[in-house]
Design a protein around this motif. Sequence first.
Motif, mmCIF file in Angstrom:
data_model
loop_
_atom_site.group_PDB
_atom_site.id
_atom_site.type_symbol
_atom_site.label_atom_id
_atom_site.label_comp_id
_atom_site.label_asym_id
_atom_site.label_seq_id
_atom_site.Cartn_x
_atom_site.Cartn_y
_atom_site.Cartn_z
ATOM 1 N N CYS B 132 1.227 -1.307 -0.245
ATOM 2 C CA CYS B 132 0.049 -0.299 0.293
ATOM 3 C C CYS B 132 0.921 1.033 0.177
ATOM 4 O O CYS B 132 2.168 1.343 1.094
ATOM 5 C CB CYS B 132 -1.267 0.352 1.347
ATOM 6 S SG CYS B 132 -1.949 -1.087 1.413
ATOM 7 N N ILE B 133 0.467 2.263 -0.428
ATOM 8 C CA ILE B 133 0.995 3.878 -0.568
ATOM 9 C C ILE B 133 0.120 4.046 0.174
ATOM 10 O O ILE B 133 -0.978 4.572 0.768
ATOM 11 C CB ILE B 133 1.067 4.493 -1.573
ATOM 12 C CG1 ILE B 133 1.482 3.755 -3.449
ATOM 13 C CG2 ILE B 133 1.444 5.321 -1.981
ATOM 14 C CD1 ILE B 133 1.066 4.071 -4.599
ATOM 15 N N THR B 134 0.976 4.746 1.677
ATOM 16 C CA THR B 134 0.776 5.365 2.280
ATOM 17 C C THR B 134 0.685 6.941 2.779
ATOM 18 O O THR B 134 -0.252 6.922 2.938
ATOM 19 C CB THR B 134 0.604 5.040 3.937
ATOM 20 O OG1 THR B 134 2.531 5.101 3.574
ATOM 21 C CG2 THR B 134 0.655 3.971 3.883
ATOM 22 N N GLU B 135 1.382 7.112 1.954
ATOM 23 C CA GLU B 135 2.220 8.893 1.497
ATOM 24 C C GLU B 135 2.926 9.340 0.937
ATOM 25 O O GLU B 135 2.847 8.566 -0.014
ATOM 26 C CB GLU B 135 3.407 9.260 2.866
ATOM 27 C CG GLU B 135 2.284 9.735 4.274
ATOM 28 C CD GLU B 135 1.447 10.089 4.600
ATOM 29 O OE1 GLU B 135 1.499 10.875 3.863
ATOM 30 O OE2 GLU B 135 0.556 9.638 5.881
ATOM 31 N N GLY B 136 2.638 10.577 0.042
ATOM 32 C CA GLY B 136 3.576 10.724 -0.974
ATOM 33 C C GLY B 136 1.896 11.570 -2.259
ATOM 34 O O GLY B 136 1.136 12.305 -1.298
ATOM 35 N N LYS B 137 2.313 11.812 -3.681
ATOM 36 C CA LYS B 137 1.352 11.982 -4.659
ATOM 37 C C LYS B 137 1.445 11.337 -5.598
ATOM 38 O O LYS B 137 2.456 10.292 -6.326
ATOM 39 C CB LYS B 137 2.379 13.452 -4.914
ATOM 40 C CG LYS B 137 2.473 14.597 -4.281
ATOM 41 C CD LYS B 137 3.125 15.541 -5.051
ATOM 42 C CE LYS B 137 3.708 16.302 -4.028
ATOM 43 N NZ LYS B 137 5.125 16.572 -3.653
ATOM 44 N N LEU B 138 -0.393 11.369 -6.214
ATOM 45 C CA LEU B 138 0.092 10.357 -7.367
ATOM 46 C C LEU B 138 -0.209 11.385 -8.342
ATOM 47 O O LEU B 138 -0.826 12.824 -8.462
ATOM 48 C CB LEU B 138 -1.473 9.377 -7.592
ATOM 49 C CG LEU B 138 -1.502 8.447 -6.139
ATOM 50 C CD1 LEU B 138 -2.834 8.353 -6.503
ATOM 51 C CD2 LEU B 138 -0.898 7.882 -7.159
ATOM 52 N N VAL B 139 1.029 11.281 -9.441
ATOM 53 C CA VAL B 139 1.424 11.897 -11.118
ATOM 54 C C VAL B 139 0.228 12.165 -11.748
ATOM 55 O O VAL B 139 0.800 11.007 -12.805
ATOM 56 C CB VAL B 139 2.275 12.602 -10.925
ATOM 57 C CG1 VAL B 139 2.696 14.489 -12.055
ATOM 58 C CG2 VAL B 139 2.616 13.112 -9.687
ATOM 59 N N CYS B 140 -0.439 12.713 -12.605
ATOM 60 C CA CYS B 140 -1.087 12.200 -14.252
ATOM 61 C C CYS B 140 -0.088 12.695 -15.289
ATOM 62 O O CYS B 140 0.405 14.203 -14.685
ATOM 63 C CB CYS B 140 -2.426 13.599 -14.277
ATOM 64 S SG CYS B 140 -2.771 12.559 -16.175
ATOM 65 N N GLU B 151 -1.937 9.166 5.042
ATOM 66 C CA GLU B 151 -2.476 7.943 5.556
ATOM 67 C C GLU B 151 -2.960 7.049 4.703
ATOM 68 O O GLU B 151 -4.824 6.399 5.141
ATOM 69 C CB GLU B 151 -3.752 8.982 6.442
ATOM 70 C CG GLU B 151 -2.669 9.833 7.877
ATOM 71 C CD GLU B 151 -3.658 9.296 8.784
ATOM 72 O OE1 GLU B 151 -4.275 7.921 9.139
ATOM 73 O OE2 GLU B 151 -3.939 10.846 9.530
ATOM 74 N N GLY B 152 -2.887 6.955 3.356
ATOM 75 C CA GLY B 152 -3.365 6.389 2.951
ATOM 76 C C GLY B 152 -4.346 6.490 1.746
ATOM 77 O O GLY B 152 -4.928 5.891 0.853
ATOM 78 N N VAL B 153 -4.974 7.868 2.294
ATOM 79 C CA VAL B 153 -6.259 7.856 1.713
ATOM 80 C C VAL B 153 -5.662 9.406 0.012
ATOM 81 O O VAL B 153 -5.153 10.120 0.492
ATOM 82 C CB VAL B 153 -7.097 9.137 2.281
ATOM 83 C CG1 VAL B 153 -8.121 9.529 1.756
ATOM 84 C CG2 VAL B 153 -7.258 7.718 3.718
ATOM 85 N N ALA B 154 -6.567 9.342 -0.783
ATOM 86 C CA ALA B 154 -5.588 9.879 -1.547
ATOM 87 C C ALA B 154 -7.125 11.505 -2.240
ATOM 88 O O ALA B 154 -8.256 10.771 -1.936
ATOM 89 C CB ALA B 154 -5.566 9.294 -2.870
ATOM 90 N N ASN B 155 -6.190 12.267 -2.088
ATOM 91 C CA ASN B 155 -7.602 13.354 -2.301
ATOM 92 C C ASN B 155 -8.332 13.322 -4.036
ATOM 93 O O ASN B 155 -6.704 14.536 -4.785
ATOM 94 C CB ASN B 155 -6.764 15.257 -1.710
ATOM 95 C CG ASN B 155 -7.737 16.075 -2.124
ATOM 96 O OD1 ASN B 155 -9.419 15.977 -2.735
ATOM 97 N ND2 ASN B 155 -7.025 16.969 -1.429
ATOM 98 N N PHE B 156 -9.052 13.103 -4.256
ATOM 99 C CA PHE B 156 -9.516 13.213 -5.834
ATOM 100 C C PHE B 156 -10.259 14.710 -5.690
ATOM 101 O O PHE B 156 -11.019 14.929 -7.277
ATOM 102 C CB PHE B 156 -9.972 11.942 -6.159
ATOM 103 C CG PHE B 156 -9.073 11.379 -6.971
ATOM 104 C CD1 PHE B 156 -7.922 10.753 -5.989
ATOM 105 C CD2 PHE B 156 -8.744 11.068 -8.171
ATOM 106 C CE1 PHE B 156 -7.098 10.420 -7.156
ATOM 107 C CE2 PHE B 156 -7.664 10.464 -9.010
ATOM 108 C CZ PHE B 156 -7.039 10.233 -8.276
ATOM 109 N N LEU B 157 -10.265 15.263 -4.926
ATOM 110 C CA LEU B 157 -11.646 16.988 -5.276
ATOM 111 C C LEU B 157 -10.887 17.846 -5.745
ATOM 112 O O LEU B 157 -9.407 17.948 -5.968
ATOM 113 C CB LEU B 157 -11.835 17.478 -3.626
ATOM 114 C CG LEU B 157 -12.497 16.845 -2.496
ATOM 115 C CD1 LEU B 157 -12.259 17.837 -1.048
ATOM 116 C CD2 LEU B 157 -13.659 16.140 -3.027
ATOM 117 N N LEU B 158 -11.589 18.200 -7.237
ATOM 118 C CA LEU B 158 -10.828 19.262 -8.264
ATOM 119 C C LEU B 158 -11.033 20.269 -8.040
ATOM 120 O O LEU B 158 -12.350 20.624 -7.524
ATOM 121 C CB LEU B 158 -11.392 18.137 -9.094
ATOM 122 C CG LEU B 158 -10.612 17.215 -10.488
ATOM 123 C CD1 LEU B 158 -10.746 16.503 -11.398
ATOM 124 C CD2 LEU B 158 -9.271 17.821 -10.109
#
Lengths: 280, 163
Positions: B132-140, B151-158
Amino acid sequence: MSRPEDILPPDLFYNDTESRKYTTSSRIQKIQSSMTHRALSLLSLTSPSLILDVGCGSGLSGEILSQDEDSGTPGGPHVWIGFDISASMLGVALEKEVEGDLFLADAGQGVPFRPGTFDAAISISAVQWLCNAETSEESPAGRLSRFFNGLYASLRRGGRAVCQFYPKNDLQKKMVSSAAVKAGFGAGLLEDDEGTKNAKTYLVLTVGGGDVDGDITGVVRGMEGVDVMDERRRAKDRKRGEDKKGSKAWIMRKKEQMERKGKVVKTNSKYTGRKRRIAF
Amino acid sequence: MKLLTLNFLTCAIKTCKSSPASFPLHPRDAELEVVEADLNLAFLKNILPRLMWDELRVIASELGLPALPETPPSKADLSIPSPTAPAPATTLQLDPEAIDAPENPPVVESDVEEETPSQTAVDLHRILLETCITEGKLVCGNCGHEYAVKEGVANFLLPGHLV
Ligand SMILES: C[S@@+](CC[C@H](N)C(=O)[O-])C[C@H]1O[C@@H](n2cnc3c(N)ncnc32)[C@H](O)[C@@H]1O
Ligand SMILES: [Zn+2]
Protein backbone atom coordinates in the motif's frame (compact mmCIF):
# COMPACT_ATOMS: atom_id res chain seq x y z
CA MET A 1 -37.61 17.37 10.49
CA SER A 2 -35.46 19.23 8.00
CA ARG A 3 -33.27 17.36 5.54
CA PRO A 4 -29.54 17.78 6.22
CA GLU A 5 -28.77 18.32 2.53
CA ASP A 6 -30.98 21.42 2.60
CA ILE A 7 -29.00 22.90 5.47
CA LEU A 8 -25.33 22.51 4.60
CA PRO A 9 -23.03 21.03 1.94
CA PRO A 10 -22.13 17.40 2.82
CA ASP A 11 -18.50 18.02 3.73
CA LEU A 12 -19.59 20.67 6.22
CA PHE A 13 -22.58 18.78 7.56
CA TYR A 14 -20.49 15.65 8.18
CA ASN A 15 -17.88 17.40 10.28
CA ASP A 16 -15.88 15.64 13.00
CA THR A 17 -18.65 15.82 15.59
CA GLU A 18 -21.45 14.72 13.30
CA SER A 19 -19.35 11.94 11.71
CA ARG A 20 -18.60 10.45 15.10
CA LYS A 21 -22.18 10.80 16.27
CA TYR A 22 -23.43 9.19 13.05
CA THR A 23 -21.04 6.25 13.19
CA THR A 24 -21.52 5.39 16.86
CA SER A 25 -25.32 5.53 16.83
CA SER A 26 -26.57 1.97 17.15
CA ARG A 27 -29.83 2.98 15.50
CA ILE A 28 -28.00 4.27 12.41
CA GLN A 29 -25.65 1.27 12.36
CA LYS A 30 -28.67 -1.01 12.25
CA ILE A 31 -30.47 0.87 9.48
CA GLN A 32 -27.36 1.24 7.29
CA SER A 33 -26.55 -2.44 7.74
CA SER A 34 -30.00 -3.63 6.76
CA MET A 35 -30.08 -1.36 3.71
CA THR A 36 -26.63 -2.56 2.65
CA HIS A 37 -27.76 -6.17 2.92
CA ARG A 38 -30.82 -5.32 0.87
CA ALA A 39 -28.64 -3.69 -1.80
CA LEU A 40 -26.35 -6.72 -1.81
CA SER A 41 -29.26 -9.06 -2.34
CA LEU A 42 -30.24 -6.98 -5.39
CA LEU A 43 -26.69 -7.22 -6.78
CA SER A 44 -26.89 -11.05 -6.78
CA LEU A 45 -23.14 -11.53 -6.55
CA THR A 46 -22.00 -15.14 -6.40
CA SER A 47 -18.24 -14.78 -6.04
CA PRO A 48 -15.70 -12.35 -4.58
CA SER A 49 -15.94 -9.13 -6.58
CA LEU A 50 -14.46 -5.66 -6.88
CA ILE A 51 -17.09 -3.20 -5.61
CA LEU A 52 -17.27 0.59 -5.55
CA ASP A 53 -18.98 2.23 -2.54
CA VAL A 54 -20.10 5.75 -3.46
CA GLY A 55 -20.42 8.06 -0.44
CA CYS A 56 -18.87 5.34 1.73
CA GLY A 57 -18.70 7.64 4.75
CA SER A 58 -17.18 5.98 7.80
CA GLY A 59 -17.52 2.53 6.25
CA LEU A 60 -20.80 1.29 7.78
CA SER A 61 -21.86 0.05 4.34
CA GLY A 62 -18.40 -0.99 3.11
CA GLU A 63 -17.44 -3.14 6.07
CA ILE A 64 -20.37 -5.43 5.27
CA LEU A 65 -18.86 -6.01 1.80
CA SER A 66 -15.70 -7.36 3.47
CA GLN A 67 -17.62 -10.06 5.31
CA ASP A 68 -17.91 -13.64 4.10
CA GLU A 69 -20.95 -15.63 3.08
CA ASP A 70 -21.31 -17.16 6.53
CA SER A 71 -21.79 -13.66 7.92
CA GLY A 72 -24.51 -12.95 5.38
CA THR A 73 -22.64 -11.29 2.50
CA PRO A 74 -23.49 -13.12 -0.75
CA GLY A 75 -20.38 -13.96 -2.78
CA GLY A 76 -18.14 -12.38 -0.13
CA PRO A 77 -15.66 -11.46 1.02
CA HIS A 78 -15.50 -8.74 -1.63
CA VAL A 79 -12.78 -6.17 -2.19
CA TRP A 80 -14.13 -2.62 -2.15
CA ILE A 81 -13.02 0.90 -2.90
CA GLY A 82 -14.95 3.74 -1.33
CA PHE A 83 -15.01 7.46 -1.82
CA ASP A 84 -16.62 10.25 0.10
CA ILE A 85 -16.62 14.03 0.08
CA SER A 86 -16.24 14.32 3.85
CA ALA A 87 -12.71 14.06 5.25
CA SER A 88 -14.17 13.65 8.73
CA MET A 89 -16.20 10.61 7.72
CA LEU A 90 -13.11 9.09 6.09
CA GLY A 91 -11.14 9.85 9.24
CA VAL A 92 -13.57 7.75 11.27
CA ALA A 93 -13.28 4.97 8.65
CA LEU A 94 -9.48 5.05 9.08
CA GLU A 95 -9.82 4.77 12.84
CA LYS A 96 -12.00 1.73 12.37
CA GLU A 97 -9.35 0.28 10.04
CA VAL A 98 -11.84 -0.74 7.36
CA GLU A 99 -10.44 -3.02 4.69
CA GLY A 100 -11.50 -0.98 1.67
CA ASP A 101 -9.34 1.69 0.06
CA LEU A 102 -10.61 5.21 0.67
CA PHE A 103 -10.68 8.37 -1.44
CA LEU A 104 -11.64 11.94 -0.82
CA ALA A 105 -13.75 12.72 -3.88
CA ASP A 106 -16.99 14.30 -5.02
CA ALA A 107 -19.38 11.99 -6.88
CA GLY A 108 -20.71 15.06 -8.68
CA GLN A 109 -17.31 15.41 -10.35
CA GLY A 110 -17.34 11.90 -11.82
CA VAL A 111 -15.79 8.51 -11.10
CA PRO A 112 -12.03 8.43 -11.81
CA PHE A 113 -11.55 4.78 -12.73
CA ARG A 114 -10.79 3.20 -16.06
CA PRO A 115 -13.62 1.59 -18.02
CA GLY A 116 -14.84 -1.77 -16.79
CA THR A 117 -13.10 -1.57 -13.41
CA PHE A 118 -15.89 -2.71 -11.08
CA ASP A 119 -18.10 -5.78 -10.96
CA ALA A 120 -20.66 -3.82 -8.99
CA ALA A 121 -21.31 -0.60 -7.10
CA ILE A 122 -23.40 0.38 -4.11
CA SER A 123 -24.34 3.73 -2.70
CA ILE A 124 -26.20 3.85 0.60
CA SER A 125 -27.94 7.07 1.65
CA ALA A 126 -25.75 9.40 -0.41
CA VAL A 127 -27.19 10.19 -3.84
CA GLN A 128 -29.83 12.66 -2.56
CA TRP A 129 -26.92 14.96 -1.77
CA LEU A 130 -26.24 15.31 -5.50
CA CYS A 131 -29.60 17.01 -5.97
CA ASN A 132 -28.13 20.17 -4.51
CA ALA A 133 -25.52 22.24 -6.27
CA GLU A 134 -23.14 24.01 -3.95
CA THR A 135 -21.74 26.62 -6.30
CA SER A 136 -23.23 28.76 -9.03
CA GLU A 137 -21.18 27.06 -11.78
CA GLU A 138 -22.82 23.72 -11.07
CA SER A 139 -26.34 22.39 -11.46
CA PRO A 140 -27.84 19.30 -9.84
CA ALA A 141 -28.55 17.94 -13.33
CA GLY A 142 -24.92 18.41 -14.33
CA ARG A 143 -23.64 16.75 -11.15
CA LEU A 144 -26.02 13.81 -11.48
CA SER A 145 -25.08 13.30 -15.09
CA ARG A 146 -21.34 13.41 -14.41
CA PHE A 147 -21.83 10.90 -11.63
CA PHE A 148 -23.95 8.41 -13.57
CA ASN A 149 -21.87 8.73 -16.74
CA GLY A 150 -18.73 8.02 -14.73
CA LEU A 151 -20.37 5.17 -12.83
CA TYR A 152 -21.63 3.58 -16.04
CA ALA A 153 -18.19 3.66 -17.64
CA SER A 154 -16.44 2.30 -14.56
CA LEU A 155 -18.64 -0.80 -14.35
CA ARG A 156 -17.87 -3.88 -16.40
CA ARG A 157 -20.44 -5.08 -18.95
CA GLY A 158 -23.10 -7.08 -17.14
CA GLY A 159 -22.27 -5.21 -13.93
CA ARG A 160 -24.85 -3.79 -11.56
CA ALA A 161 -25.23 -0.89 -9.20
CA VAL A 162 -27.74 -0.33 -6.40
CA CYS A 163 -28.21 3.17 -5.00
CA GLN A 164 -30.40 3.51 -1.92
CA PHE A 165 -31.30 7.16 -1.53
CA TYR A 166 -33.79 9.46 0.14
CA PRO A 167 -35.64 11.41 -2.54
CA LYS A 168 -37.26 14.55 -1.19
CA ASN A 169 -40.25 14.12 -3.51
CA ASP A 170 -41.32 12.46 -6.76
CA LEU A 171 -39.63 15.09 -8.85
CA GLN A 172 -36.29 14.29 -7.24
CA LYS A 173 -36.87 10.57 -7.68
CA LYS A 174 -37.47 11.20 -11.39
CA MET A 175 -34.50 13.52 -11.72
CA VAL A 176 -32.15 10.88 -10.28
CA SER A 177 -33.49 7.90 -12.19
CA SER A 178 -33.69 9.71 -15.50
CA ALA A 179 -30.07 10.86 -15.14
CA ALA A 180 -29.13 7.18 -14.72
CA VAL A 181 -31.16 6.12 -17.74
CA LYS A 182 -29.61 8.87 -19.86
CA ALA A 183 -26.17 7.58 -18.91
CA GLY A 184 -27.08 4.25 -20.50
CA PHE A 185 -28.21 2.20 -17.50
CA GLY A 186 -31.17 -0.11 -17.42
CA ALA A 187 -32.96 1.20 -14.34
CA GLY A 188 -35.65 0.12 -11.92
CA LEU A 189 -36.91 1.71 -8.72
CA LEU A 190 -37.68 -0.52 -5.79
CA GLU A 191 -39.62 0.84 -2.82
CA ASP A 192 -39.65 -0.91 0.52
CA ASP A 193 -42.35 0.12 3.02
CA GLU A 194 -43.76 2.53 0.48
CA GLY A 195 -45.83 5.34 1.87
CA THR A 196 -44.61 4.83 5.44
CA LYS A 197 -42.20 6.91 7.47
CA ASN A 198 -39.62 4.17 6.93
CA ALA A 199 -39.94 4.10 3.14
CA LYS A 200 -36.69 3.15 1.41
CA THR A 201 -35.97 3.78 -2.24
CA TYR A 202 -33.48 1.64 -4.19
CA LEU A 203 -32.41 2.53 -7.69
CA VAL A 204 -31.31 -0.73 -9.31
CA LEU A 205 -29.04 -0.22 -12.32
CA THR A 206 -27.69 -2.63 -14.89
CA VAL A 207 -25.06 -2.33 -17.58
CA GLY A 208 -26.09 -4.37 -20.60
CA GLY A 209 -23.88 -6.49 -22.77
CA GLY A 210 -23.00 -9.08 -20.17
CA ASP A 211 -24.98 -12.01 -18.89
CA VAL A 212 -28.59 -12.40 -19.91
CA ASP A 213 -29.71 -11.70 -16.37
CA GLY A 214 -28.08 -8.28 -16.60
CA ASP A 215 -31.50 -7.09 -17.69
CA ILE A 216 -33.27 -5.11 -15.04
CA THR A 217 -36.65 -6.63 -15.71
CA GLY A 218 -35.16 -9.94 -14.60
CA VAL A 219 -34.02 -8.43 -11.32
CA VAL A 220 -37.13 -6.68 -10.21
CA ARG A 221 -39.90 -8.64 -11.87
CA GLY A 222 -42.16 -10.11 -9.27
CA MET A 223 -41.00 -7.76 -6.56
CA GLU A 224 -43.61 -5.58 -5.05
CA GLY A 225 -43.67 -1.88 -5.72
CA VAL A 226 -41.19 -1.99 -8.54
CA ASP A 227 -41.40 0.53 -11.27
CA VAL A 228 -39.36 -0.50 -14.28
CA MET A 229 -38.18 2.25 -16.54
CA ASP A 230 -37.08 0.96 -19.88
CA GLU A 231 -37.63 4.07 -21.89
CA ARG A 232 -35.35 7.05 -21.86
CA ARG A 233 -37.42 9.86 -20.58
CA ARG A 234 -36.61 13.43 -19.97
CA ALA A 235 -37.15 14.92 -16.59
CA LYS A 236 -37.34 18.62 -16.05
CA ASP A 237 -34.19 19.27 -14.14
CA ARG A 238 -34.32 21.90 -11.55
CA LYS A 239 -31.38 24.22 -11.26
CA ARG A 240 -31.26 24.67 -7.51
CA GLY A 241 -32.52 23.30 -4.26
CA GLU A 242 -35.85 24.44 -3.03
CA ASP A 243 -34.88 26.75 -0.21
CA LYS A 244 -36.90 29.91 -0.11
CA LYS A 245 -34.77 32.93 -0.74
CA GLY A 246 -33.95 34.57 2.55
CA SER A 247 -34.93 31.58 4.67
CA LYS A 248 -32.54 30.37 7.30
CA ALA A 249 -31.49 27.40 5.18
CA TRP A 250 -30.90 29.69 2.22
CA ILE A 251 -28.75 32.07 4.21
CA MET A 252 -26.75 29.22 5.72
CA ARG A 253 -26.06 27.83 2.32
CA LYS A 254 -25.13 31.15 0.78
CA LYS A 255 -22.80 31.80 3.66
CA GLU A 256 -21.06 28.50 3.15
CA GLN A 257 -20.84 29.15 -0.57
CA MET A 258 -19.15 32.48 0.01
CA GLU A 259 -16.70 30.93 2.40
CA ARG A 260 -15.89 28.23 -0.04
CA LYS A 261 -15.58 30.38 -3.14
CA GLY A 262 -12.29 30.16 -4.90
CA LYS A 263 -10.83 27.48 -2.74
CA VAL A 264 -9.06 24.77 -4.63
CA VAL A 265 -9.31 22.18 -1.91
CA LYS A 266 -12.06 22.34 0.61
CA THR A 267 -10.25 23.46 3.70
CA ASN A 268 -11.38 22.39 7.10
CA SER A 269 -9.76 24.91 9.39
CA LYS A 270 -12.75 25.55 11.61
CA TYR A 271 -13.73 21.94 11.75
CA THR A 272 -10.37 20.30 12.21
CA GLY A 273 -8.40 19.29 15.23
CA ARG A 274 -9.54 15.79 16.10
CA LYS A 275 -7.85 12.47 15.98
CA ARG A 276 -7.57 11.01 12.51
CA ARG A 277 -8.60 14.01 10.48
CA ILE A 278 -6.78 13.87 7.16
CA ALA A 279 -5.71 17.42 6.49
CA PHE A 280 -5.08 18.00 2.81
CA MET B 1 -3.95 2.68 -1.11
CA LYS B 2 -3.40 -0.78 -2.52
CA LEU B 3 -1.44 -1.20 -5.75
CA LEU B 4 -4.54 -3.00 -7.02
CA THR B 5 -6.43 0.28 -6.83
CA LEU B 6 -3.66 2.16 -8.60
CA ASN B 7 -4.07 -0.29 -11.49
CA PHE B 8 -7.60 1.04 -12.06
CA LEU B 9 -7.37 4.69 -11.08
CA THR B 10 -7.16 7.40 -13.75
CA CYS B 11 -6.77 11.15 -13.75
CA ALA B 12 -10.13 12.75 -12.88
CA ILE B 13 -9.71 15.78 -15.12
CA LYS B 14 -12.15 15.86 -18.01
CA THR B 15 -9.65 16.70 -20.73
CA CYS B 16 -7.44 13.78 -19.68
CA LYS B 17 -10.14 11.14 -20.16
CA SER B 18 -9.22 10.53 -23.79
CA SER B 19 -5.46 10.59 -23.29
CA PRO B 20 -3.65 7.26 -22.80
CA ALA B 21 -1.03 9.09 -20.71
CA SER B 22 -3.58 9.71 -17.94
CA PHE B 23 -3.20 6.06 -16.87
CA PRO B 24 -1.53 4.86 -14.78
CA LEU B 25 -0.98 7.68 -12.33
CA HIS B 26 2.65 7.77 -11.25
CA PRO B 27 3.58 7.66 -7.58
CA ARG B 28 6.03 10.32 -6.41
CA ASP B 29 7.78 10.53 -3.03
CA ALA B 30 5.76 7.48 -2.08
CA GLU B 31 6.00 5.71 1.25
CA LEU B 32 5.03 2.05 1.18
CA GLU B 33 3.66 -0.23 3.81
CA VAL B 34 2.67 -3.88 3.73
CA VAL B 35 -0.67 -4.53 5.36
CA GLU B 36 -1.45 -8.19 5.88
CA ALA B 37 -4.69 -9.44 4.39
CA ASP B 38 -6.32 -12.83 3.89
CA LEU B 39 -5.56 -14.35 0.52
CA ASN B 40 -8.74 -14.60 -1.55
CA LEU B 41 -8.02 -16.93 -4.46
CA ALA B 42 -11.42 -16.54 -6.10
CA PHE B 43 -10.96 -12.77 -6.09
CA LEU B 44 -7.50 -13.01 -7.64
CA LYS B 45 -8.87 -15.19 -10.42
CA ASN B 46 -11.72 -12.78 -10.96
CA ILE B 47 -9.53 -9.70 -11.20
CA LEU B 48 -6.63 -11.20 -13.17
CA PRO B 49 -8.05 -10.64 -16.71
CA ARG B 50 -8.80 -7.00 -15.85
CA LEU B 51 -5.27 -6.14 -14.73
CA MET B 52 -3.14 -3.92 -16.92
CA TRP B 53 0.03 -5.92 -16.47
CA ASP B 54 2.51 -3.69 -18.28
CA GLU B 55 1.34 -0.72 -16.22
CA LEU B 56 1.63 -2.76 -13.03
CA ARG B 57 5.24 -3.53 -13.96
CA VAL B 58 5.92 0.15 -14.61
CA ILE B 59 4.51 1.12 -11.22
CA ALA B 60 6.43 -1.64 -9.43
CA SER B 61 9.66 -0.43 -10.97
CA GLU B 62 8.90 3.23 -10.21
CA LEU B 63 8.37 2.22 -6.59
CA GLY B 64 11.67 0.37 -6.52
CA LEU B 65 10.01 -3.02 -6.04
CA PRO B 66 11.58 -6.17 -7.54
CA ALA B 67 10.81 -6.56 -11.25
CA LEU B 68 7.67 -8.45 -12.20
CA PRO B 69 7.72 -11.06 -14.99
CA GLU B 70 7.12 -9.70 -18.48
CA THR B 71 3.90 -11.61 -18.95
CA PRO B 72 1.04 -11.96 -16.48
CA PRO B 73 0.32 -15.31 -14.85
CA SER B 74 -2.64 -17.30 -16.14
CA LYS B 75 -5.58 -18.32 -13.97
CA ALA B 76 -4.19 -21.85 -13.90
CA ASP B 77 -0.90 -20.55 -12.49
CA LEU B 78 -2.73 -19.30 -9.39
CA SER B 79 -3.66 -22.62 -7.88
CA ILE B 80 -2.07 -25.97 -7.30
CA PRO B 81 -4.46 -28.41 -8.99
CA SER B 82 -4.00 -31.31 -6.59
CA PRO B 83 -1.89 -31.88 -3.50
CA THR B 84 0.46 -34.15 -5.48
CA ALA B 85 1.12 -31.74 -8.35
CA PRO B 86 4.21 -29.56 -8.03
CA ALA B 87 3.86 -25.81 -7.73
CA PRO B 88 4.17 -23.92 -11.04
CA ALA B 89 7.72 -22.94 -11.76
CA THR B 90 6.90 -19.34 -12.56
CA THR B 91 6.69 -17.11 -9.53
CA LEU B 92 6.70 -13.36 -9.42
CA GLN B 93 10.00 -13.60 -7.55
CA LEU B 94 9.16 -10.93 -5.08
CA ASP B 95 11.92 -10.74 -2.56
CA PRO B 96 10.17 -10.87 0.82
CA GLU B 97 13.05 -8.90 2.33
CA ALA B 98 12.60 -6.02 -0.09
CA ILE B 99 9.55 -4.80 1.74
CA ASP B 100 9.34 -5.61 5.37
CA ALA B 101 6.50 -8.09 5.59
CA PRO B 102 5.34 -11.36 7.08
CA GLU B 103 5.63 -14.61 5.11
CA ASN B 104 2.61 -16.45 3.87
CA PRO B 105 -0.75 -14.89 4.67
CA PRO B 106 -3.62 -16.98 5.99
CA VAL B 107 -5.91 -18.33 3.30
CA VAL B 108 -9.64 -17.68 3.18
CA GLU B 109 -11.40 -20.97 3.84
CA SER B 110 -13.86 -22.01 1.23
CA ASP B 111 -15.82 -25.23 1.25
CA VAL B 112 -16.72 -24.95 -2.43
CA GLU B 113 -13.20 -24.80 -3.77
CA GLU B 114 -10.56 -27.11 -2.50
CA GLU B 115 -7.84 -25.35 -4.44
CA THR B 116 -4.57 -24.39 -2.86
CA PRO B 117 -3.03 -21.05 -3.87
CA SER B 118 0.30 -21.37 -5.63
CA GLN B 119 3.38 -19.31 -4.82
CA THR B 120 2.39 -17.16 -7.81
CA ALA B 121 -0.96 -16.41 -6.15
CA VAL B 122 0.78 -15.56 -2.89
CA ASP B 123 3.14 -13.20 -4.71
CA LEU B 124 0.34 -11.58 -6.69
CA HIS B 125 -1.67 -11.15 -3.50
CA ARG B 126 1.33 -9.52 -1.85
CA ILE B 127 1.86 -6.99 -4.61
CA LEU B 128 -1.79 -6.15 -5.36
CA LEU B 129 -3.59 -6.36 -2.04
CA GLU B 130 -0.95 -6.03 0.66
CA THR B 131 1.44 -3.44 -0.75
CA CYS B 132 0.00 0.00 0.00
CA ILE B 133 1.00 3.59 -0.63
CA THR B 134 0.57 5.49 2.63
CA GLU B 135 2.02 8.91 1.81
CA GLY B 136 3.11 10.77 -1.28
CA LYS B 137 1.58 11.95 -4.53
CA LEU B 138 0.02 10.45 -7.62
CA VAL B 139 0.91 12.37 -10.76
CA CYS B 140 -0.94 12.37 -14.08
CA GLY B 141 1.35 11.68 -17.03
CA ASN B 142 -0.81 13.84 -19.28
CA CYS B 143 -1.66 17.03 -17.40
CA GLY B 144 0.79 16.81 -14.51
CA HIS B 145 -1.93 17.19 -11.88
CA GLU B 146 -0.76 15.92 -8.49
CA TYR B 147 -3.12 14.04 -6.21
CA ALA B 148 -1.93 14.05 -2.61
CA VAL B 149 -2.01 10.81 -0.62
CA LYS B 150 -2.18 11.05 3.17
CA GLU B 151 -2.66 8.13 5.54
CA GLY B 152 -3.35 6.06 2.44
CA VAL B 153 -6.24 8.29 1.35
CA ALA B 154 -5.89 10.09 -1.99
CA ASN B 155 -7.48 13.50 -2.49
CA PHE B 156 -9.37 13.55 -5.78
CA LEU B 157 -11.37 16.72 -5.17
CA LEU B 158 -10.89 18.97 -8.18
CA PRO B 159 -11.06 22.72 -8.40
CA GLY B 160 -14.27 23.70 -10.20
CA HIS B 161 -12.67 24.79 -13.49
CA LEU B 162 -11.10 21.35 -14.06
CA VAL B 163 -14.27 19.29 -13.60
C1 LIG C 1 -25.77 9.09 5.40
S1 LIG C 1 -24.06 8.99 4.96
C2 LIG C 1 -23.90 7.30 4.44
C3 LIG C 1 -22.52 6.76 4.58
C4 LIG C 1 -22.39 5.27 4.32
N1 LIG C 1 -22.73 4.93 2.95
C5 LIG C 1 -23.26 4.51 5.29
O1 LIG C 1 -24.12 3.74 4.84
O2 LIG C 1 -23.08 4.68 6.50
C6 LIG C 1 -24.00 9.92 3.46
C7 LIG C 1 -22.58 10.12 2.95
O3 LIG C 1 -22.61 10.65 1.63
C8 LIG C 1 -21.51 11.50 1.49
N2 LIG C 1 -21.68 12.39 0.34
C9 LIG C 1 -22.59 13.37 0.17
N3 LIG C 1 -22.41 13.99 -1.01
C10 LIG C 1 -21.37 13.37 -1.61
C11 LIG C 1 -20.69 13.57 -2.85
N4 LIG C 1 -21.06 14.53 -3.68
N5 LIG C 1 -19.65 12.77 -3.16
C12 LIG C 1 -19.25 11.80 -2.29
N6 LIG C 1 -19.85 11.57 -1.10
C13 LIG C 1 -20.90 12.34 -0.76
C14 LIG C 1 -21.49 12.23 2.82
O4 LIG C 1 -20.25 12.86 3.05
C15 LIG C 1 -21.79 11.10 3.77
O5 LIG C 1 -20.62 10.48 4.26
ZN1 LIG D 1 -4.57 14.53 -15.99
